[in-house]
Scaffold this active site. Structure first.
Site, PDB file in Angstrom:
ATOM      1  CD  GLU A 194      41.716  39.334  43.404  1.00 42.53           C
ATOM      2  OE1 GLU A 194      41.170  38.920  44.448  1.00 42.53           O
ATOM      3  OE2 GLU A 194      41.071  39.766  42.438  1.00 42.53           O
ATOM      4  CG  ASN A 235      45.520  38.632  37.269  1.00 45.19           C
ATOM      5  OD1 ASN A 235      45.738  39.560  36.487  1.00 45.19           O
ATOM      6  ND2 ASN A 235      44.287  38.212  37.541  1.00 45.19           N
ATOM      7  CG  HIS A 271      38.197  44.503  37.861  1.00 48.19           C
ATOM      8  ND1 HIS A 271      37.357  44.020  36.881  1.00 48.19           N
ATOM      9  CD2 HIS A 271      38.933  43.439  38.285  1.00 48.19           C
ATOM     10  CE1 HIS A 271      37.573  42.724  36.717  1.00 48.19           C
ATOM     11  NE2 HIS A 271      38.529  42.351  37.553  1.00 48.19           N
ATOM     12  CD  GLU A 301      40.574  39.491  36.445  1.00 47.68           C
ATOM     13  OE1 GLU A 301      39.678  40.001  37.164  1.00 47.68           O
ATOM     14  OE2 GLU A 301      41.298  38.555  36.824  1.00 47.68           O
ATOM     15  CG  ASP A 303      35.230  45.302  34.675  1.00 47.11           C
ATOM     16  OD1 ASP A 303      35.929  45.937  35.495  1.00 47.11           O
ATOM     17  OD2 ASP A 303      34.770  44.180  34.924  1.00 47.11           O
TER      18      ASP A 303
END
Ligand code: XIL
Length: 386
Positions: A194, A235, A271, A301, A303
Site C-alpha cells: 500500500e 501489494n 477487498h 486478500e 473478501d
C-alpha cells in the site's frame, strides 16, 4: 486542483524513476528479467487431513486447493498460527482446502519486531511449521507498510530521533533479519504494501518521509539479497481494474524493472463488495499488461462484503458467489495469475466486521466452517474446467 495533483504525481514518479535508474547503475548484479515459472506452482502438495468436525460432507471430495493446482493456481487463506495450533477444526479446514497460507498479522512490523533490538517470530514460526508439515506454501506479509508499526518506530518518528541514514539502517536490518529468518521457507513476500494513494501519488508514510521515494527500490533489493529464491511482490488494494491507481502501479513497476530492481509480481488485495468490484474485462486487461512486463499476479486478500446491499440474504450470497466466480475465472484465464487467496478462513475469522463496524459474511465458508454458495461456485468451475 486535479491537474496539480496529477503534475505532482508525475513529478514523484519521474523522481522515483531517476532514483531507480541511478540504482541500476549501482546494482549491476541484478538479473534483469524474471520469468513466470508456472511449473513451480503445480507441484502436488502433501496430503491434507480432513476435519470431520467442520465439514464431514465434503471431507472426501476434491478440495479447492487440489483442483486449482491443475490450473497452476495456489489457493490461499490468511491465517493465525495461534488458531492453527489450538483449533483442530480450523487447522483441518485449512489443510484440506488450501495450498497457500498468509499469516494475517504475525509477520507485520509491530508483531515481529516489537523493540529496536528484539524480534518475535513465535506466531510466524507456527504458520511456517504448519505449512511445512502439510506441504503448503507461505506468502510472507509484509515487510514495508505505513500501518501496524510498533510504538518504538512511530515514537522515534514523532520525536525526529533518527537521521535518514539511521532509518535506512533500521529498515535494512528489519528486512535482512525477517527475510533471513525465513530464508528458503517463504514462497513469496509482500515486500512493499500500500505505497500508492487512490489518486496515483506515492502515499504519505513514515518511510517516504524519512527515507524518500527510493525506499521502495531499496526494500526489494534488500529482500532479494536476504532470500534470492523468494518471489517479491508489491501489494495494494483498489488497483485491480483499470484506473489511475493501477496505472501508477504499472508505471512504477515498469520503472523498477527497467532499473533492474528485483520485482516478481503484483499482489491485488481484492477487498471488494457486492456494489464495488472490478469489471472482469478491466481486471483481465490489467493482468495482461502486467504479464507483458513479465510480472505474476496474486490475488492476495480477497473478501466480498455483503453489508452494502439490502437484498434478502440468499440473494446477496448468490451475487457474492457470482463475483467470486468471475474473479476466479479471470485469474484462471490469465497465464500470469498464479495465486488466489482470501483474507481469513471463515466468516467468523474475517477482519471486515471489526474494520467496518458492521456484521458481514465476506468469505467462502460461513461462521460454522460450512461451504457457502461462493465456495460451491468456485469448486464447480474447477471441476468443469479440469
Ligand atoms: C488487517 C488484519 O486482517 C486485521 O486483523 C488487522 O487488525 C489490520 O490488518 N490490507 C492488508 C492487510 O494488507 O494486512 C490488512 O489486514 C487488511 C488490509
Amino acid at each position: 486542483m486535479l491537474g496539480n495533483k496529477l503534475k505532482v504525481g508525475l513529478f514523484v514518479i519521474l523522481g522515483l524513476l531517476a532514483v531507480v535508474v541511478t540504482w541500476r547503475l549501482l546494482a549491476t548484479e541484478f538479473h534483469l528479467s524474471r520469468t513466470v515459472h508456472l511449473a513451480e506452482v503445480v507441484t502436488p502438495v502433501g496430503t491434507a487431513t480432513a476435519s470431520a468436525i467442520i465439514e464431514p460432507t465434503v471431507a472426501s471430495a476434491p478440495s479447492l486447493g487440489s483442483l486449482a493446482l491443475g490450473h497452476g493456481i495456489l489457493i490461499g487463506s490468511a491465517v493465525s498460527g495461534n488458531w492453527l495450533t489450538t483449533d483442530k477444526a480450523y487447522a483441518g479446514l485449512v489443510s484440506r482446502e488450501f495450498t497457500l497460507l498468509t499469516p494475517e498479522n504475525s509477520m507485520k512490523f509491530e508483531v515481529i519486531h516489537p523493540a529496536l533490538d528484539r524480534y518475535d517470530f513465535f506466531d510466524g514460526d507456527l504458520v511456517v511449521k504448519f505449512a511445512q508439515q502439510n506441504g503448503l506454501r507461505v506468502r510472507g506479509h509484509t515487510l514495508v507498510w505505513f500501518n501496524q508499526l510498533p510504538k518504538w518506530v512511530t515514537d522515534a518518528y514523532k520525536k525526529g530521533s533518527y537521521t535518514r541514514e539511521q532509518w535506512i539502517n533500521i529498515l535494512r536490518d528489519h528486512i535482512y533479519t525477517v527475510v533471513g529468518h525465513y530464508k528458503g521457507k517463504i514462497y513469496a513476500w509482500d515486500v512493499v504494501n500500500e505505497a500508492i494513494s487512490d489518486q496515483g501519488l506515492l502515499l504519505d508514510s513514515l518511510w517516504l518521509d524519512t527515507i524518500g521515494p527510493d525506499y521502495i527500490a531499496l526494500a526489494f533489493q534488500w529482500a532479494h539479497e536476504a532470500d534470492p529464491q523468494a518471489l517479491l511482490f508489491y501489494n495494494d488494494f483498489s488497483g485491480e481494474g483499470m484506473n489511475i491507481k493501477s496505472q501508477t502501479i504499472y508505471s512504477l513497476m515498469d520503472g523498477l524493472l527497467k532499473a533492474g530492481v528485483p520485482v516478481d509480481g503484483i499482489g491485488m488485495q481484492m477487498h471488494i463488495s457486492l456494489v464495488k468490484y472490478p469489471a472482469a474485462r478491466e481486471l483481465a486487461a490489467n493482468m495482461r499488461r502486467l504479464e507483458a512486463l513479465g510480472l505474476q499476479v496474486h490475488i492476495t486478500e480477497m473478501d466480498v462484503r455483503i453489508q452494502d446491499s439490502s437484498a434478502p440474504m440468499a440473494e446477496r450470497l448468490a451475487t457474492q458467489a457470482a463475483i467470486y466466480k468471475e474473479i476466479y475465472t479471470v485469474c484462471m484465464q490469465a497465464p500470469n495469475c498464479t495465486a488466489f487467496s482470501t483474507w481469513g478462513l471463515t466468516d467468523a475469522h474475517s477482519w471486515i466486521p471489526s474494520f467496518t463496524g458492521h456484521a458481514d459474511a465476506p468469505l467462502l465458508f460461513d461462521q460454522n466452517g460450512q461451504p457457502k454458495p461462493a465456495y460451491k461456485a468456485i469448486i464447480n468451475i474447477l471441476k468443469s474446467s479440469r
